[in-house]
Design a protein around this motif. Structure first.
Motif, short mmCIF file in Angstrom:
data_model
loop_
_atom_site.label_atom_id
_atom_site.label_comp_id
_atom_site.label_asym_id
_atom_site.label_seq_id
_atom_site.Cartn_x
_atom_site.Cartn_y
_atom_site.Cartn_z
N VAL A 94 0.85 -1.18 0.00
CA VAL A 94 0.00 0.00 0.00
C VAL A 94 0.89 1.24 0.00
CG1 VAL A 94 -1.77 1.29 1.25
CG2 VAL A 94 -1.79 -1.22 1.29
N CYS A 95 0.73 2.08 -1.01
CA CYS A 95 1.54 3.31 -1.13
C CYS A 95 1.04 4.33 -0.11
CB CYS A 95 1.44 3.89 -2.53
SG CYS A 95 2.29 5.48 -2.69
N LEU A 96 1.94 4.79 0.77
CA LEU A 96 1.52 5.72 1.82
C LEU A 96 1.30 7.12 1.28
CD1 LEU A 96 3.73 4.41 4.75
CD2 LEU A 96 1.25 4.23 4.49
N GLN A 97 1.78 7.41 0.07
CA GLN A 97 1.50 8.73 -0.51
C GLN A 97 0.08 8.79 -1.07
OE1 GLN A 97 5.34 8.12 -1.77
NE2 GLN A 97 5.21 8.64 0.39
N CYS A 98 -0.30 7.78 -1.84
CA CYS A 98 -1.56 7.92 -2.57
C CYS A 98 -2.57 6.82 -2.28
CB CYS A 98 -1.30 7.96 -4.08
SG CYS A 98 -0.82 6.35 -4.77
N GLY A 99 -2.18 5.80 -1.52
CA GLY A 99 -3.13 4.75 -1.19
C GLY A 99 -3.24 3.66 -2.25
N HIS A 100 -2.56 3.83 -3.37
CA HIS A 100 -2.61 2.82 -4.42
C HIS A 100 -2.07 1.48 -3.92
CE1 HIS A 100 -2.44 1.13 -8.48
NE2 HIS A 100 -1.27 0.62 -8.12
N VAL A 101 -2.68 0.41 -4.41
CA VAL A 101 -2.28 -0.92 -3.97
C VAL A 101 -1.53 -1.65 -5.09
CG1 VAL A 101 -3.08 -3.15 -3.14
CG2 VAL A 101 -4.23 -1.07 -2.41
N THR A 102 -0.30 -2.04 -4.84
CA THR A 102 0.49 -2.81 -5.79
C THR A 102 0.46 -4.28 -5.36
OG1 THR A 102 1.98 -0.95 -6.08
CG2 THR A 102 2.79 -3.10 -6.80
N GLU A 103 0.30 -5.18 -6.32
CA GLU A 103 0.26 -6.60 -5.98
C GLU A 103 1.60 -7.26 -6.28
OE1 GLU A 103 -2.95 -7.98 -8.39
OE2 GLU A 103 -4.46 -6.91 -7.22
N PHE A 104 1.93 -8.27 -5.49
CA PHE A 104 3.15 -9.02 -5.78
C PHE A 104 3.03 -10.44 -5.25
CE2 PHE A 104 5.24 -9.68 -1.72
CZ PHE A 104 4.64 -8.74 -0.89
N VAL A 105 3.86 -11.31 -5.79
CA VAL A 105 3.94 -12.68 -5.29
C VAL A 105 5.40 -13.00 -5.12
CG1 VAL A 105 3.18 -15.04 -5.64
CG2 VAL A 105 2.07 -13.20 -6.89
N ASN A 106 5.74 -13.68 -4.07
CA ASN A 106 7.11 -14.12 -3.87
C ASN A 106 7.06 -15.53 -3.30
OD1 ASN A 106 9.61 -14.61 -2.20
ND2 ASN A 106 10.20 -12.73 -3.26
N GLU A 107 7.42 -16.46 -4.14
CA GLU A 107 7.30 -17.87 -3.76
C GLU A 107 8.13 -18.22 -2.53
OE1 GLU A 107 5.24 -20.04 -4.33
OE2 GLU A 107 4.21 -18.94 -5.92
N GLU A 108 9.30 -17.59 -2.44
CA GLU A 108 10.15 -17.88 -1.28
C GLU A 108 9.44 -17.50 0.00
OE1 GLU A 108 14.58 -17.32 -1.13
OE2 GLU A 108 14.11 -16.12 -2.92
N ILE A 109 8.81 -16.33 0.00
CA ILE A 109 8.10 -15.89 1.21
C ILE A 109 6.98 -16.87 1.51
CG2 ILE A 109 6.60 -14.11 2.18
CD1 ILE A 109 8.23 -12.00 0.79
N GLU A 110 6.26 -17.30 0.48
CA GLU A 110 5.17 -18.25 0.69
C GLU A 110 5.68 -19.52 1.37
OE1 GLU A 110 1.91 -17.51 -0.32
OE2 GLU A 110 2.68 -15.53 -0.91
N LYS A 111 6.77 -20.05 0.83
CA LYS A 111 7.31 -21.29 1.40
C LYS A 111 7.75 -21.11 2.83
CE LYS A 111 9.06 -23.51 -2.83
NZ LYS A 111 9.88 -22.60 -3.69
N LEU A 112 8.42 -19.99 3.10
CA LEU A 112 8.90 -19.74 4.45
C LEU A 112 7.75 -19.66 5.44
CD1 LEU A 112 11.73 -17.19 3.66
CD2 LEU A 112 12.00 -19.40 4.82
N GLN A 113 6.64 -19.08 4.99
CA GLN A 113 5.48 -18.99 5.88
C GLN A 113 4.99 -20.38 6.26
OE1 GLN A 113 2.28 -16.34 4.73
NE2 GLN A 113 3.73 -15.06 3.62
N THR A 114 4.88 -21.24 5.27
CA THR A 114 4.43 -22.60 5.55
C THR A 114 5.35 -23.27 6.54
OG1 THR A 114 3.60 -22.71 3.29
CG2 THR A 114 3.83 -24.78 4.46
#
Lengths: 141, 141
Positions: free
Chosen positions: A91-111
């Motif tokens: 979430v951009c703190l200047q304008c509120g716009h939402v950017t999407e992303f995926v990071n498989e490494e983060i997903e795996k680490l969460q599991t």
DNA sequence: ATGTATGCAAAACATTTGCACCTGG
DNA sequence: CCAGGTGCAAATGTTTTGCATACAT
């Protein structure tokens, strides 16, 4: 425009408010919308609708898996279409716009982390609140 | 017990409700509390207090950096002490208990992802909603 | 003293619900 | 036709605010 298909599969009747809500999510530039956003959009478009209906439709769509409900820091719920693959948000703190992303490494680490603590993940929410490196940010032009 | 120090530094007056709120966060088993939780706890302890005061104090403490406010999926805001290092959360879907964890790799990856998208992280929130592998879970015994 | 804090009641929001009427299949 | 959907108004649940009183410094 043929949202009838997705709608029919949910068992919900194909009504004007429901089609309109889907159409707004599909055509709007901003993909993350509140009930109020949609209500205003529909009123502006000349549709006669009650805010209660929007809330009912959004909840039904969420239960049907057509939409995802998010709780950012605003106090109001934000919805987005659930047609794409899972992703997280910046979430951009200047304008509120939402950017999407995926990071498989983060997903795996969460599991892995969840397992270590004796849990099986049902769902998760990763939201990054950040400053744009470019100032002013031009996400919303 | 000497919360006077932390409180004084904020410029806020050292009053009974404020001391009591801090004391509850420090002594309670459950570290993540809603305004209502604290209100009930204080009433139960024989303190005469208004819910409005709790909300005012929680907000002031958040602004002063003594507390962190979270928005889980419950509709109510949840607060915790901000004395420990940063950490993320696993919410148990059986009992609502909140488990804390830190994973440096995830932290680093987030920074990297944000950079790749042109952002500098100010803050982030990672919440995992999960089933306990043990049933029934015994987090709240 | 005197500027802040507090308690209470009322207001402000976001969201939900009851109910009489309308509508899609 | 009729179960389900809708609009409106009223209810709910959470959080905020106005104001007269009480308290910390």
């Amino acid at each position: 425009m043929e949202d009838h298909e997705g709608l029919k599969k949910t068992g919900l009747k194909v009504t004007l408010p429901r089609l309109k809500v889907l159409s707004i999510f599909e055509n709007s530039k901003e993909k993350h919308l509140t009930a109020e956003d949609i209500y205003k959009e529909m009123l502006g478009g000349g549709d006669e609708v009650g805010l209660a209906t929007i809330y009912r439709v959004l909840t039904q769509f969420e239960q049907a898996g057509l939409l995802i409900r998010h709780h950012f820091e605003s106090g109001k719920a934000v919805f987005e279409l659930h047609d794409k693959a899972h992703h997280d948000h910046i979430v951009c703190l200047q304008c509120g716009h939402v950017t999407e992303f995926v990071n498989e490494e983060i997903e795996k680490l969460q599991t892995k982390v969840a397992e270590e603590h004796g849990f099986r993940i049902i769902e998760h929410s990763l939201i990054i609140y950040a400053d744009s490196i470019k100032k002013p940010c031009n996400h919303k032009k």
